[in-house]
Design an enzyme around this catalytic site. Structure first.
Site, PDB file in Angstrom:
ATOM      1  N   HIS A 237       2.002  52.011  12.590  1.00 46.83           N
ATOM      2  CA  HIS A 237       3.316  52.440  13.075  1.00 46.83           C
ATOM      3  C   HIS A 237       3.618  53.808  12.464  1.00 46.83           C
ATOM      4  O   HIS A 237       2.859  54.293  11.633  1.00 46.83           O
ATOM      5  CB  HIS A 237       4.414  51.430  12.692  1.00 46.83           C
ATOM      6  N   HIS A 239       6.479  55.725  10.228  1.00 49.67           N
ATOM      7  CA  HIS A 239       7.714  55.668   9.451  1.00 49.67           C
ATOM      8  C   HIS A 239       8.355  57.056   9.542  1.00 49.67           C
ATOM      9  O   HIS A 239       7.742  58.058   9.187  1.00 49.67           O
ATOM     10  CB  HIS A 239       7.418  55.325   7.984  1.00 49.67           C
TER      11      HIS A 239
END
Length: 265
Positions: A237, A239
């Site tokens: 992912h 951040h």
């Protein structure tokens, strides 16, 4: 009657004298050109051969002089007309050149104005582009909200937001600025921090690879790396953090930050 005849004769004699005088004056004036000599000589020769009086010879010269004077007047008039035509033609050419020069000046001025307008429009477009913000990942969504609680974060809450992104997804700078950090960031893994033109900062963490270096200028939407799962991460992912300063702990709501810059999430 005899007195009247003499008066008339005297009058005619005066007129003839005037003509002779004029003729002689014309002959004298034309003598320097040699024209009278060449044209009048046959007349004089003929008169001498026929036995006419001296006065008749002079009268013949006057007639020749009159004819020469007419020819010279015609020639002068023709030359005058030619000179006027040449002057008119020269003036027409000068006017045409002036019109052409003026048309060229106007065309150049128009081209310059259009070029400057295009340059201004390009600068304005570039200014708008540089002041535009974009999402850090195209077509993604927020998978973890700002200030979400949990033991995964040392502060006790999430200091940014997570964007769903498979490993290797292109990560973009959200706005124009300067890279102030690029490399390993501990719990953030491979991360990039950018200082933007408005004095704010954004951070991009857990990336698998980076494509920028410290000091580099970036533009909105420019790729700065690829998403991954480096550092303290539970899976691939991105951040993303928005900050008022470069250091940890100066975070602000990333969603509100992006929306304030025109980015819809």
């Amino acid at each position: 009657m005899a007195f009247g005849s003499r008066a008339a004769g005297k009058h005619r004699g005066s007129s003839r004298l005037s003509r002779k005088t004029a003729g002689y004056a014309g002959i004298a004036a034309l003598a320097t050109t040699g024209v009278v000599g060449t044209l009048a000589a046959p007349a004089f020769a003929a008169d001498s051969g026929s036995g006419n009086s001296t006065q008749d010879n002079a009268l013949g010269a006057v007639v020749v002089a009159d004819e020469l004077a007419g020819d010279i007047e015609d020639q002068a008039a023709s030359q005058q007309r030619a000179a006027e035509h040449a002057a008119a033609q020269a003036q027409a050419e000068a006017d045409a050149k002036q019109r052409a020069a003026e048309a060229k000046r106007l065309a150049e001025a128009k081209a310059k104005a259009e070029r400057e307008a295009a340059e201004r429009a390009a600068r304005e477009e570039e200014r708008k582009r540089l002041n535009t913000f974009v999402a850090p990942v195209d077509g993604s969504y927020v998978s973890t909200q700002y200030h979400a609680g949990g033991g995964m974060w040392s502060s006790g809450s999430h200091t940014g937001i997570d964007f769903h992104a498979a490993s290797g997804t292109s990560v973009h700078a959200v706005g124009a600025g300067t890279v102030v950090e690029a490399g390993w960031g501990g719990a953030y893994g491979n991360n990039v921090v950018i200082k933007h033109n408005d004095g704010t900062y954004t951070q991009y963490g857990h990336m698998s690879s980076l494509s920028v270096s410290v000091g580099q200028q970036v533009t909105p939407g420019q790729q700065i790396g690829l998403s991954g799962s480096t550092g303290n991460s539970s899976g691939p992912h991105l951040h993303f953090e928005a900050r008022t300063g470069a250091q940890y702990g100066s975070d602000i709501d990333p969603v509100a930050y992006l929306r304030s810059h025109g980015v819809s999430l």
